[in-house]
Design a protein around this motif. Structure first.
Motif, PDB file in Angstrom:
ATOM      1  N   ASN A   4     -35.864 -46.745 -48.214  1.00  0.00           N
ATOM      2  CA  ASN A   4     -34.519 -46.251 -48.522  1.00  0.00           C
ATOM      3  C   ASN A   4     -34.277 -46.249 -50.027  1.00  0.00           C
ATOM      4  O   ASN A   4     -33.681 -45.310 -50.577  1.00  0.00           O
ATOM      5  N   ALA A  50     -28.706 -46.539 -52.877  1.00  0.00           N
ATOM      6  CA  ALA A  50     -28.976 -46.867 -51.474  1.00  0.00           C
ATOM      7  C   ALA A  50     -27.879 -47.740 -50.852  1.00  0.00           C
ATOM      8  O   ALA A  50     -28.153 -48.641 -50.056  1.00  0.00           O
ATOM      9  N   PHE A  73     -29.383 -43.082 -46.856  1.00  0.00           N
ATOM     10  CA  PHE A  73     -30.306 -44.147 -47.261  1.00  0.00           C
ATOM     11  C   PHE A  73     -29.582 -45.476 -47.486  1.00  0.00           C
ATOM     12  O   PHE A  73     -29.996 -46.290 -48.315  1.00  0.00           O
ATOM     13  N   ASN A 131     -28.632 -49.053 -47.468  1.00  0.00           N
ATOM     14  CA  ASN A 131     -29.356 -50.294 -47.209  1.00  0.00           C
ATOM     15  C   ASN A 131     -28.445 -51.455 -46.824  1.00  0.00           C
ATOM     16  O   ASN A 131     -28.937 -52.558 -46.549  1.00  0.00           O
TER      17      ASN A 131
END
Length: 320
Positions: free
Chosen positions: A173, A248, A253, A255
């Motif tokens: 990611n 991210a 993406f 996280n």
């Protein structure tokens, strides 16, 4: 005479042949190396040897080839991170984790190592360096779940496998978020202060001209660091800086859920092993030694850095 294997992940010279390494060759090598490691560990397990060379060193010998190949693969995933490298990494990840736990949670190895330490004629005959290595190995096995009861050991294994998957997902990611961001600058005035080398790279990325533009600024460290250091475009610097800070943390993406799950599982793992929290587990084998000592060090570093940060901030404001 047996033909020498030409796979650079298996037949590794003093200087690894990185240019010859490919995802396809890694994919072929890892199953062979994993089987070799399993065979070696089973042979050691069948023995009752307690000597340094006959027992302890053989464990390292059994793991070294697959560990080295996995290290090469991890390196390529970090510096290249193409779909092909990712596919091979994810395909063999659980098998490599499992072979690692085949050692770290092995009650036979754990008891034999402790017996080596508890037997004066064996332990005292070791050099100080070897005694330290043995002590560290026992501590690693304790923190790897070797002393847990079956149910807790099974849960520990599940956590380790999931943490491995989450770690890879976090990394991917992060890389994908870096690749997804760019800021295109089209006027010469917008790139004032940038060195010619950076202008050339930024123009090439944007398929432009180094002198006329356009220039594409990305979050790759090789671009980000010099851009933040030399750019006189405060608006662009702020945009790139904010993008880097928020990397991210949202969208495709993101996280944040990965981090939340990773922290929760890490805490559960530490408590299975008898620690109060993950920080205690992590610091138990490090120089700081405790959460309190690590916190004290962080506070000292923070106090020492405040003046410098305030000074840099003040200078940044005056140059805007």
């Amino acid at each position: 005479m047996a033909k020498k294997c030409s796979n650079p992940f298996i037949n590794v010279p003093a200087e690894p042949d990185f240019a010859a390494m490919t995802p396809e060759l890694a994919d072929k090598a890892l199953p062979q190396l994993i089987k070799m490691a399993e065979k070696g560990l089973h042979e050691i397990e069948a023995s009752d040897d307690l000597t340094w060379d006959g027992f302890f060193c053989k464990i390292g010998d059994a793991f070294r080839p697959v560990g080295r190949a996995w290290g090469f693969l991890s390196h390529f995933l970090s510096v290249s991170n193409t779909p092909a490298w990712r596919k091979v990494y994810e395909k063999h990840q659980m098998d490599v984790v499992s072979i690692g736990m085949m050692f770290s949670q092995n009650p036979n190895f754990f008891s034999r190592m402790k017996k080596m330490r508890q037997t004066p004629e064996i332990y005292d005959a070791l050099t100080p360096a070897r005694r330290r290595i043995l002590d560290k190995a026992i501590k690693t096995m304790e923190d790897g779940g070797a002393g847990l009861e079956d149910e807790k050991r099974s849960r520990y294994c599940e956590i380790q496998k999931r943490l491995s998957v989450l770690g890879t997902k976090f990394h991917n990611n992060h890389i994908d978020a870096i690749k997804a961001y760019s800021l295109t600058l089209e006027k010469r005035s917008e790139v004032e202060g940038l060195p010619d080398s950076l202008l050339a790279v930024a123009a090439q990325t944007a398929k432009g001209d180094a002198k006329k533009g356009p220039w594409k600024i990305t979050l790759d460290q090789a671009v980000y660091a010099p851009f933040m250091s030399y750019s006189r475009n405060a608006t662009a610097r702020e945009a790139v800086y904010r993008a880097r800070c928020a990397l991210a943390s949202s969208g495709k993406f993101d996280n944040q859920p990965v981090i939340s799950e990773y922290l929760a599982l890490s805490d559960e793992m530490a408590k299975l092993l008898g620690y109060g929290c993950y920080a205690e587990w992590s610091l138990s084998n490090k120089m700081a030694g405790s959460v309190e000592r690590a916190t004290e060090i962080l506070r000292l570093a923070f106090d020492a850095s405040v003046y410098g940060q305030e000074r840099v901030g003040a200078e940044s404001v005056t140059t805007r």
